[in-house]
Scaffold this motif. Structure first.
Motif, PDB file in Angstrom:
ATOM      1  N   GLU A   1      27.891 -21.192  12.557  1.00  0.00           N
ATOM      2  CA  GLU A   1      29.164 -21.195  11.690  1.00  0.00           C
ATOM      3  C   GLU A   1      28.849 -21.482  10.182  1.00  0.00           C
ATOM      4  OE1 GLU A   1      33.050 -20.725  12.459  1.00  0.00           O
ATOM      5  OE2 GLU A   1      32.170 -19.108  13.704  1.00  0.00           O
ATOM      6  N   GLU A   2      27.803 -22.672  10.188  1.00  0.00           N
ATOM      7  CA  GLU A   2      27.942 -23.313   8.958  1.00  0.00           C
ATOM      8  C   GLU A   2      26.379 -23.611   8.516  1.00  0.00           C
ATOM      9  OE1 GLU A   2      30.412 -26.676   8.316  1.00  0.00           O
ATOM     10  OE2 GLU A   2      31.867 -25.035   8.602  1.00  0.00           O
ATOM     11  N   ALA A   3      25.489 -23.572   9.323  1.00  0.00           N
ATOM     12  CA  ALA A   3      24.246 -23.751   8.906  1.00  0.00           C
ATOM     13  C   ALA A   3      23.459 -22.575   8.242  1.00  0.00           C
ATOM     14  CB  ALA A   3      23.377 -24.358  10.216  1.00  0.00           C
ATOM     15  N   LEU A   4      23.106 -22.653   6.872  1.00  0.00           N
ATOM     16  CA  LEU A   4      22.323 -21.959   6.176  1.00  0.00           C
ATOM     17  C   LEU A   4      21.095 -22.119   5.981  1.00  0.00           C
ATOM     18  CD1 LEU A   4      22.967 -19.129   4.443  1.00  0.00           C
ATOM     19  CD2 LEU A   4      22.744 -20.616   2.489  1.00  0.00           C
ATOM     20  N   MET A   5      20.002 -21.432   6.311  1.00  0.00           N
ATOM     21  CA  MET A   5      18.914 -21.537   6.328  1.00  0.00           C
ATOM     22  C   MET A   5      18.306 -20.485   5.155  1.00  0.00           C
ATOM     23  SD  MET A   5      18.141 -23.325   9.021  1.00  0.00           S
ATOM     24  CE  MET A   5      16.311 -23.166   9.376  1.00  0.00           C
ATOM     25  N   PHE A   6      17.386 -21.036   4.547  1.00  0.00           N
ATOM     26  CA  PHE A   6      16.854 -19.840   3.466  1.00  0.00           C
ATOM     27  C   PHE A   6      15.466 -20.264   3.091  1.00  0.00           C
ATOM     28  CE2 PHE A   6      16.788 -23.055  -0.082  1.00  0.00           C
ATOM     29  CZ  PHE A   6      17.496 -24.104   0.296  1.00  0.00           C
ATOM     30  N   THR A   7      14.709 -19.424   2.485  1.00  0.00           N
ATOM     31  CA  THR A   7      13.489 -19.459   2.018  1.00  0.00           C
ATOM     32  C   THR A   7      13.240 -19.749   0.697  1.00  0.00           C
ATOM     33  OG1 THR A   7      12.784 -17.651   3.478  1.00  0.00           O
ATOM     34  CG2 THR A   7      11.191 -17.895   1.957  1.00  0.00           C
ATOM     35  N   PRO A   8      12.782 -21.158   0.351  1.00  0.00           N
ATOM     36  CA  PRO A   8      12.866 -21.625  -1.132  1.00  0.00           C
ATOM     37  C   PRO A   8      11.893 -20.862  -1.945  1.00  0.00           C
ATOM     38  CG  PRO A   8      12.444 -23.262   0.329  1.00  0.00           C
ATOM     39  CD  PRO A   8      12.384 -22.391   1.498  1.00  0.00           C
ATOM     40  N   THR A   9      10.892 -20.222  -1.451  1.00  0.00           N
ATOM     41  CA  THR A   9       9.901 -19.408  -2.238  1.00  0.00           C
ATOM     42  C   THR A   9      10.166 -18.118  -1.985  1.00  0.00           C
ATOM     43  OG1 THR A   9       8.315 -21.176  -2.461  1.00  0.00           O
ATOM     44  CG2 THR A   9       7.665 -19.119  -3.035  1.00  0.00           C
TER      45      THR A   9
ATOM     46  N   MET B   1       9.330 -17.112  -7.761  1.00  0.00           N
ATOM     47  CA  MET B   1      10.692 -17.431  -7.781  1.00  0.00           C
ATOM     48  C   MET B   1      11.068 -18.362  -6.799  1.00  0.00           C
ATOM     49  SD  MET B   1      14.263 -15.024  -6.849  1.00  0.00           S
ATOM     50  CE  MET B   1      14.666 -13.727  -8.300  1.00  0.00           C
ATOM     51  N   GLN B   2      11.892 -19.454  -6.996  1.00  0.00           N
ATOM     52  CA  GLN B   2      12.122 -20.305  -6.397  1.00  0.00           C
ATOM     53  C   GLN B   2      13.767 -20.494  -6.191  1.00  0.00           C
ATOM     54  OE1 GLN B   2       9.944 -22.886  -4.913  1.00  0.00           O
ATOM     55  NE2 GLN B   2       8.448 -21.463  -5.742  1.00  0.00           N
ATOM     56  N   ILE B   3      14.169 -20.598  -5.149  1.00  0.00           N
ATOM     57  CA  ILE B   3      15.637 -20.951  -5.054  1.00  0.00           C
ATOM     58  C   ILE B   3      16.033 -22.337  -4.504  1.00  0.00           C
ATOM     59  CG2 ILE B   3      16.516 -18.476  -5.088  1.00  0.00           C
ATOM     60  CD1 ILE B   3      16.545 -18.733  -2.029  1.00  0.00           C
ATOM     61  N   VAL B   4      17.169 -22.710  -4.708  1.00  0.00           N
ATOM     62  CA  VAL B   4      17.778 -23.957  -3.919  1.00  0.00           C
ATOM     63  C   VAL B   4      19.303 -23.419  -3.985  1.00  0.00           C
ATOM     64  CG1 VAL B   4      18.422 -26.147  -4.332  1.00  0.00           C
ATOM     65  CG2 VAL B   4      16.195 -25.622  -5.257  1.00  0.00           C
ATOM     66  N   VAL B   5      19.659 -23.706  -2.646  1.00  0.00           N
ATOM     67  CA  VAL B   5      21.112 -23.726  -2.300  1.00  0.00           C
ATOM     68  C   VAL B   5      21.721 -25.142  -2.083  1.00  0.00           C
ATOM     69  CG1 VAL B   5      22.779 -23.022  -0.629  1.00  0.00           C
ATOM     70  CG2 VAL B   5      20.737 -21.527  -0.934  1.00  0.00           C
ATOM     71  N   ASP B   6      22.777 -25.352  -2.914  1.00  0.00           N
ATOM     72  CA  ASP B   6      23.561 -26.659  -2.613  1.00  0.00           C
ATOM     73  C   ASP B   6      24.725 -26.454  -1.662  1.00  0.00           C
ATOM     74  OD1 ASP B   6      25.432 -28.497  -3.178  1.00  0.00           O
ATOM     75  OD2 ASP B   6      25.718 -28.140  -5.174  1.00  0.00           O
TER      76      ASP B   6
ATOM     77  N   GLN C   1      30.067 -22.708   1.365  1.00  0.00           N
ATOM     78  CA  GLN C   1      31.279 -22.593   2.218  1.00  0.00           C
ATOM     79  C   GLN C   1      30.658 -21.575   3.384  1.00  0.00           C
ATOM     80  OE1 GLN C   1      33.913 -24.549   2.026  1.00  0.00           O
ATOM     81  NE2 GLN C   1      32.885 -25.366   0.378  1.00  0.00           N
ATOM     82  N   ALA C   2      29.388 -21.215   3.598  1.00  0.00           N
ATOM     83  CA  ALA C   2      28.991 -20.353   4.700  1.00  0.00           C
ATOM     84  C   ALA C   2      29.673 -18.979   4.479  1.00  0.00           C
ATOM     85  CB  ALA C   2      29.011 -20.805   6.119  1.00  0.00           C
TER      86      ALA C   2
ATOM     87  N   GLN D   1      29.100 -20.100  -6.339  1.00  0.00           N
ATOM     88  CA  GLN D   1      27.832 -20.245  -7.086  1.00  0.00           C
ATOM     89  C   GLN D   1      26.999 -21.247  -6.507  1.00  0.00           C
ATOM     90  OE1 GLN D   1      30.621 -19.773  -9.808  1.00  0.00           O
ATOM     91  NE2 GLN D   1      30.334 -17.759  -9.192  1.00  0.00           N
ATOM     92  N   ALA D   2      26.641 -21.290  -5.412  1.00  0.00           N
ATOM     93  CA  ALA D   2      25.687 -22.556  -4.664  1.00  0.00           C
ATOM     94  C   ALA D   2      24.435 -22.198  -4.741  1.00  0.00           C
ATOM     95  CB  ALA D   2      26.373 -22.524  -3.148  1.00  0.00           C
ATOM     96  N   ILE D   3      23.996 -20.899  -4.971  1.00  0.00           N
ATOM     97  CA  ILE D   3      22.701 -20.571  -5.295  1.00  0.00           C
ATOM     98  C   ILE D   3      21.900 -20.836  -6.592  1.00  0.00           C
ATOM     99  CG2 ILE D   3      20.885 -18.583  -4.683  1.00  0.00           C
ATOM    100  CD1 ILE D   3      23.074 -17.380  -2.887  1.00  0.00           C
TER     101      ILE D   3
END
Ligand code: SF4
Length: 66
Positions: A29-37, A1-6, A11-12, A56-58
């Motif tokens: 407050e604002e910087a979202l980190m995520f694991t794409p795979t 599964m792959q994800i992308v966050v817009d 809006q954190a 619906q950013a994910i």
């Protein structure tokens, strides 16, 4: 599964970090980190996080094969 966050949409709100903390992490407050795979054992958490995101950013995609 792959994800992308817009990140322009994000809006954190941190719903995702709450529901799938191993995949999403908020720094400050604002910087979202995520694991794409996404690891197999996190798929369900990520689906819930994507459904819970208020903006619906994910975006979740399946990728077949290795
Ligand atoms: S739930 Fe959505 S808006 Fe909130 S931090 Fe995650 S991606 Fe961003």
């Amino acid at each position: 599964m792959q994800i992308v966050v817009d990140l322009n949409r994000c809006q954190a709100y941190a719903q995702c970090a709450f529901l799938a903390p191993q995949v999403f992490e908020l720094h400050g407050e604002e910087a979202l980190m995520f694991t794409p795979t996404v690891p197999d054992d996190q798929h369900e958490h990520v689906r819930r996080a994507a459904a819970a995101c208020p903006v619906q950013a994910i975006l979740v995609g399946e990728r077949a094969g290795p």
